[in-house]
Design an enzyme around this catalytic site. Structure first.
Site, PDB file in Angstrom:
ATOM      1  N   CYS A  36       5.001  -2.587   2.875  1.00 47.27           N
ATOM      2  CA  CYS A  36       5.134  -3.559   1.977  1.00 47.27           C
ATOM      3  C   CYS A  36       4.261  -4.714   2.202  1.00 47.27           C
ATOM      4  O   CYS A  36       3.344  -5.031   3.314  1.00 47.27           O
ATOM      5  CB  CYS A  36       6.747  -4.167   1.983  1.00 47.27           C
ATOM      6  SG  CYS A  36       7.874  -3.062   1.869  1.00 47.27           S
ATOM      7  N   VAL A  42       0.786  -1.178   0.111  1.00 49.38           N
ATOM      8  CA  VAL A  42      -0.201  -0.131  -0.040  1.00 49.38           C
ATOM      9  C   VAL A  42       0.871   1.151   0.022  1.00 49.38           C
ATOM     10  O   VAL A  42       1.578   1.571   0.918  1.00 49.38           O
ATOM     11  CB  VAL A  42      -1.013   0.110   1.129  1.00 49.38           C
ATOM     12  CG1 VAL A  42      -1.791   1.225   1.257  1.00 49.38           C
ATOM     13  CG2 VAL A  42      -1.772  -1.158   1.448  1.00 49.38           C
ATOM     14  N   GLU A  43       0.959   1.912  -1.220  1.00 52.52           N
ATOM     15  CA  GLU A  43       1.828   3.054  -1.186  1.00 52.52           C
ATOM     16  C   GLU A  43       1.170   4.249  -0.707  1.00 52.52           C
ATOM     17  O   GLU A  43      -0.154   4.259  -0.294  1.00 52.52           O
ATOM     18  CB  GLU A  43       2.144   3.390  -2.793  1.00 52.52           C
ATOM     19  CG  GLU A  43       3.119   2.163  -3.286  1.00 52.52           C
ATOM     20  CD  GLU A  43       3.716   2.323  -4.714  1.00 52.52           C
ATOM     21  OE1 GLU A  43       4.302   1.918  -5.378  1.00 52.52           O
ATOM     22  OE2 GLU A  43       2.941   3.393  -5.540  1.00 52.52           O
ATOM     23  N   ALA A  99       1.601   8.895  -1.006  1.00 56.14           N
ATOM     24  CA  ALA A  99       2.197  10.058  -1.582  1.00 56.14           C
ATOM     25  C   ALA A  99       3.642  10.255  -0.844  1.00 56.14           C
ATOM     26  O   ALA A  99       4.575  10.805  -1.449  1.00 56.14           O
ATOM     27  CB  ALA A  99       1.319  11.171  -1.546  1.00 56.14           C
ATOM     28  N   SER A 100       3.545  10.141   0.659  1.00 52.74           N
ATOM     29  CA  SER A 100       4.663  10.260   1.269  1.00 52.74           C
ATOM     30  C   SER A 100       5.440   8.967   1.330  1.00 52.74           C
ATOM     31  O   SER A 100       5.008   8.014   2.141  1.00 52.74           O
ATOM     32  CB  SER A 100       4.487  10.868   2.892  1.00 52.74           C
ATOM     33  OG  SER A 100       5.361  10.784   3.490  1.00 52.74           O
ATOM     34  N   TYR A 101       6.278   8.646   0.610  1.00 55.90           N
ATOM     35  CA  TYR A 101       7.068   7.293   0.268  1.00 55.90           C
ATOM     36  C   TYR A 101       7.221   6.744   1.599  1.00 55.90           C
ATOM     37  O   TYR A 101       7.294   5.324   1.804  1.00 55.90           O
ATOM     38  CB  TYR A 101       8.042   7.206  -0.524  1.00 55.90           C
ATOM     39  CG  TYR A 101       7.732   7.256  -1.905  1.00 55.90           C
ATOM     40  CD1 TYR A 101       7.292   6.201  -2.596  1.00 55.90           C
ATOM     41  CD2 TYR A 101       7.798   8.460  -2.932  1.00 55.90           C
ATOM     42  CE1 TYR A 101       6.834   6.114  -3.908  1.00 55.90           C
ATOM     43  CE2 TYR A 101       7.454   8.368  -4.102  1.00 55.90           C
ATOM     44  CZ  TYR A 101       6.919   7.290  -4.908  1.00 55.90           C
ATOM     45  OH  TYR A 101       6.503   7.144  -6.127  1.00 55.90           O
ATOM     46  N   GLU A 127       4.655  -7.917   2.647  1.00 56.59           N
ATOM     47  CA  GLU A 127       5.172  -8.554   3.428  1.00 56.59           C
ATOM     48  C   GLU A 127       4.746  -8.561   5.039  1.00 56.59           C
ATOM     49  O   GLU A 127       4.004  -9.216   5.672  1.00 56.59           O
ATOM     50  CB  GLU A 127       6.475  -9.012   3.452  1.00 56.59           C
ATOM     51  CG  GLU A 127       7.134  -9.425   2.341  1.00 56.59           C
ATOM     52  CD  GLU A 127       7.551  -8.249   1.222  1.00 56.59           C
ATOM     53  OE1 GLU A 127       6.697  -7.445   0.986  1.00 56.59           O
ATOM     54  OE2 GLU A 127       8.633  -8.630   0.611  1.00 56.59           O
ATOM     55  N   CYS A 129      11.380  -5.944   5.884  1.00 57.70           N
ATOM     56  CA  CYS A 129      10.366  -6.986   5.830  1.00 57.70           C
ATOM     57  C   CYS A 129      11.259  -8.388   6.456  1.00 57.70           C
ATOM     58  O   CYS A 129      10.666  -8.908   6.954  1.00 57.70           O
ATOM     59  CB  CYS A 129       9.812  -7.185   4.575  1.00 57.70           C
ATOM     60  SG  CYS A 129       8.550  -6.067   4.034  1.00 57.70           S
TER      61      CYS A 129
END
Length: 130
Positions: free
Chosen positions: A57, A47-48, A50-52, A59, A93
């Site tokens: 992830c 789940v991405e 906009a604030s990386y 996992e 992860c």
């Protein structure tokens, strides 16, 4: 999951979970399927944001779902993505997985469904834990 079929079932579940990914920024869709000692299966997708730095992830999504369901003994995980080559868990992860399954098997999966199997301890040498 019993016998040798568990690997194919885990890979199929990871490929299916990949379709639930939210990846509008990178376009990299990742799915994970986690198998616990009790035989329970938990899936997750990346789940991405906009604030990386707030991205999570696949996992870790699967691991958090397992832990919050009361499962804390991981046996194996399959990780699949929508690119060529094998999809390996990132360092964060790997450390989270090690917390609950230092001896677990990691199936890294290509977009086609082909996979290879690794030991988590080989992917995270000299890990630290409890």
């Amino acid at each position: 999951m019993t016998g040798a079929a568990w690997r194919q079932e885990l890979v199929a579940a990871a490929l299916a979970a990949r379709e639930q990914a939210y990846a509008p920024y990178s376009g990299i869709r990742v799915g994970a399927a986690l198998l616990t000692r009790e035989g329970r299966l938990f899936t997750g997708a990346n789940v991405e944001n906009a604030s990386y730095g707030l991205t999570i992830c696949a996992e870790r999504v699967a691991a958090v779902k397992a832990v919050t369901a009361g499962c804390r003994d991981f046996v194996a995980i399959a990780v699949a993505w929508n690119r060529e080559g094998f999809c390996y868990p990132c360092g964060a992860c790997r450390q989270v997985l090690y917390e609950f399954g230092p001896q677990m098997r990691v199936l890294v999966v290509e977009a086609s469904g082909d996979y290879r199997e690794e030991a988590l301890v080989a992917l995270l040498p000299h890990a630290f834990g409890k």
